[in-house]
Enzyme design. Sequence first.
Site, PDB file in Angstrom:
ATOM      1  N   SER A  80       0.674  -1.307  -0.204  1.00  0.00           N
ATOM      2  CA  SER A  80      -0.133   0.136  -0.398  1.00  0.00           C
ATOM      3  C   SER A  80       0.920   1.245  -0.170  1.00  0.00           C
ATOM      4  CB  SER A  80      -0.925  -0.194   1.082  1.00  0.00           C
ATOM      5  OG  SER A  80      -1.455   1.060   1.020  1.00  0.00           O
ATOM      6  N   HIS A  87      -2.684  -0.568  -3.256  1.00  0.00           N
ATOM      7  CA  HIS A  87      -3.199  -0.223  -3.416  1.00  0.00           C
ATOM      8  C   HIS A  87      -3.450   1.419  -4.132  1.00  0.00           C
ATOM      9  CE1 HIS A  87      -4.576  -1.725   0.530  1.00  0.00           C
ATOM     10  NE2 HIS A  87      -4.914  -2.433  -0.009  1.00  0.00           N
ATOM     11  N   ASP A 142      -4.970  -4.384   5.585  1.00  0.00           N
ATOM     12  CA  ASP A 142      -5.148  -5.104   4.604  1.00  0.00           C
ATOM     13  C   ASP A 142      -4.074  -6.167   4.366  1.00  0.00           C
ATOM     14  OD1 ASP A 142      -6.496  -5.958   2.783  1.00  0.00           O
ATOM     15  OD2 ASP A 142      -6.196  -4.446   0.857  1.00  0.00           O
TER      16      ASP A 142
END
Lengths: 186, 274
Positions: free
Chosen positions: A11, A38, A131
């Site tokens: 991310s 992401h 996540d």
Amino acid sequence: MRYEAIVIGVSSGGMNVLKIISAALPTDFKIPIIVVQHVGAHSDSQWIQLLNEKSNLHVKEADEKEKIENGKIYFAPPNYHLLIEKDKTFSLTIDERVNFARPAIDVLFESAAEAYRNKLIGIVLTGSNNDGTKGIKRIKECGGLTIIQDPKTAESPYMPMSVLTAIEPDHILSIENIIAFLIKLK
Amino acid sequence: MQYKDTSDLEISLLLEAIYRKHGYDFRQYSQAHIRRRIMNRMAISGFADVSQMQSKVLNDEEFASELLQDLSITVTEMFRDPTFYQSLREKVIPILKTYPFIKIWHAGCATGEEAYSMAILLQEEGLYDRTTIYATDFNQLALNRAKEGIFSNKMIKEYTVNYQLSGGKESFSSYYTSSYDNVIMNQSLKKNIVWANHNLVTDSVFAEVNLILCRNVLIYFDKNLQNSVQTLFYNSLINGGVLCLGSKESLRYSDLYSEYQEMDNKQRIFKKKY
């Protein structure tokens, strides 16, 4: 070859490490790599092309129903979840966000764990949310190998640290050592 | 067929049960997706395994309808993918302008956001009065919500941005009235939309249309089902009619690819050859 696929979740801070990893892997690196980074819903896919230009491997966005092939690095397209089917093809969905993210790392990892079982390597890199934690746990349950970026070396340590609350990963490594580890696999 | 994994077999039996008891056919959906949805429901409802859900699906209407909602994806937006709507304005509207009457089919419209987007666009292009939009879905609850045309105002900011990026000509707020936490779409947008229950998997051609929009529906289907739905679309389009798919959906692997001409490959807009 023991392992048939590598999944990576990353991310914030991801662009830098992805550049390093995709440029460092040699032409004869066969194991396919599938990545969720992401990105914003309206992101164009220019950055994938840039990574491709600097890589010895073929870096591309994953297409729905595409067969996963050796020697390629696939990225989840913006605003879609990416899943792996048991016949080693990709599926895309526009289901609700998971962990506020679409694509979500957990969605890729959980489906990859079911598809590849103990022939999968899951890697969680820099990021500032949780996540990937549920997903890498599933990979471990299915017998796959788990690696996280050493939080001390990560631009955003939260995501790899979050993994430590759920499992004890097989390896905790810096980016350089992750690359060295992967190259030794082939 | 042999199943290595018992839960795969259980899921297959559950889908068979849903189909034979309730008539909804998910047997040719992408399996990884279906597995994810079913496992989520199993965890939420506290079942030990998928087989337990099967008996519940057969005997408990309320649970069955809940599971049906899980398996039906209703995530949508107004003017989702603004660049697609730009292309629609530039490339498809000029074709529609040549017809005295226009029929449009929104296949898999879910809660209707994209059908309302289309109505807005057609109104701005002066075409709405001679258009009928058939907006269909197999999910009756979603259709009921679509018919009401009431949406949460939480999304309006995002929709307004989408609308502006898509080349919208008015102020987006002129298309709805705010009421507490919701917005109510203008009555004038609803007048030519026909909301109807239609299942792409089990139902057939119901009209000849000039334009079909089916975006982010086919990604949930396996290749066979994709091909059969593509045939349904092909048979529903007039010659020279236009097919719009989602930005990650391709016709290229379909048997019918050669029957279409690409109008905008990036936005996945195709024209049926004469």
